[in-house]
Design a protein around this motif. Structure first.
Motif, PDB file in Angstrom:
ATOM      1  N   SER A  55     -75.543  79.896 -27.672  1.00 60.60           N
ATOM      2  CA  SER A  55     -76.716  80.532 -28.269  1.00 60.60           C
ATOM      3  C   SER A  55     -76.361  81.764 -29.087  1.00 60.60           C
ATOM      4  N   VAL A  56     -75.269  82.413 -28.762  1.00 59.71           N
ATOM      5  CA  VAL A  56     -74.844  83.590 -29.519  1.00 59.71           C
ATOM      6  C   VAL A  56     -74.483  83.194 -30.950  1.00 59.71           C
ATOM      7  N   TYR A  57     -73.895  82.021 -31.111  1.00 60.44           N
ATOM      8  CA  TYR A  57     -73.441  81.586 -32.427  1.00 60.44           C
ATOM      9  C   TYR A  57     -74.577  81.216 -33.367  1.00 60.44           C
ATOM     10  N   ILE A  58     -75.772  81.022 -32.864  1.00 64.70           N
ATOM     11  CA  ILE A  58     -76.911  80.720 -33.737  1.00 64.70           C
ATOM     12  C   ILE A  58     -77.211  81.913 -34.639  1.00 64.70           C
ATOM     13  N   TYR A  59     -76.850  83.116 -34.192  1.00 68.19           N
ATOM     14  CA  TYR A  59     -77.104  84.306 -34.999  1.00 68.19           C
ATOM     15  C   TYR A  59     -76.103  84.460 -36.136  1.00 68.19           C
ATOM     16  N   ILE A  60     -75.011  83.724 -36.101  1.00 67.59           N
ATOM     17  CA  ILE A  60     -74.009  83.779 -37.161  1.00 67.59           C
ATOM     18  C   ILE A  60     -74.382  82.847 -38.314  1.00 67.59           C
ATOM     19  N   VAL A  61     -75.304  81.936 -38.100  1.00 69.28           N
ATOM     20  CA  VAL A  61     -75.695  80.969 -39.133  1.00 69.28           C
ATOM     21  C   VAL A  61     -76.158  81.649 -40.421  1.00 69.28           C
ATOM     22  N   PRO A  62     -76.991  82.696 -40.393  1.00 70.98           N
ATOM     23  CA  PRO A  62     -77.377  83.349 -41.650  1.00 70.98           C
ATOM     24  C   PRO A  62     -76.199  83.946 -42.415  1.00 70.98           C
ATOM     25  N   VAL A  63     -75.203  84.438 -41.697  1.00 73.03           N
ATOM     26  CA  VAL A  63     -74.025  85.009 -42.355  1.00 73.03           C
ATOM     27  C   VAL A  63     -73.253  83.911 -43.085  1.00 73.03           C
ATOM     28  N   VAL A  64     -73.099  82.777 -42.437  1.00 78.59           N
ATOM     29  CA  VAL A  64     -72.423  81.640 -43.071  1.00 78.59           C
ATOM     30  C   VAL A  64     -73.234  81.148 -44.266  1.00 78.59           C
ATOM     31  N   THR A  65     -74.541  81.154 -44.143  1.00 74.79           N
ATOM     32  CA  THR A  65     -75.399  80.726 -45.235  1.00 74.79           C
ATOM     33  C   THR A  65     -75.254  81.641 -46.440  1.00 74.79           C
ATOM     34  N   VAL A  66     -75.205  82.937 -46.226  1.00 81.11           N
ATOM     35  CA  VAL A  66     -75.028  83.893 -47.323  1.00 81.11           C
ATOM     36  C   VAL A  66     -73.690  83.659 -48.014  1.00 81.11           C
ATOM     37  N   ALA A  67     -72.640  83.500 -47.220  1.00 80.11           N
ATOM     38  CA  ALA A  67     -71.311  83.280 -47.803  1.00 80.11           C
ATOM     39  C   ALA A  67     -71.260  81.971 -48.581  1.00 80.11           C
TER      40      ALA A  67
END
Length: 77
Positions: A19-31
């Motif tokens: 569940s912690v990694y779901i918060y990294i999805v926007p960062v990957v999307t921006v990149a």
């Protein structure tokens, strides 16, 4: 594809860690949008990315605690 990967990770790592990694999805999307779609990165995007990464770091860091001394009471005979 995302749901299959997500469910596989939940099975391997467990729900709490995954569940912690779901918060990294926007960062990957921006990149990805900057690299693939040549989208402009604005100050708001940078601020949001930094806040997201900071929040993930804070939630995952291990707080060092010092063990408390155990006080034993000996019985008086």
């Amino acid at each position: 594809m995302c749901f299959v990967t997500w469910n596989r990770l939940v099975g391997i790592l467990g729900a709490v860690i995954t569940s912690v990694y779901i918060y990294i999805v926007p960062v990957v999307t921006v990149a990805a949008s900057a690299l693939i779609l040549h989208e402009k990165i604005t100050w708001a995007t940078v601020a949001g990315t930094l806040l997201t990464l900071t929040g993930s770091y804070i939630s995952e860091r291990k707080i060092k605690t010092t063990p408390k001394k155990r006080i034993t009471v000996s019985s008086m005979e």
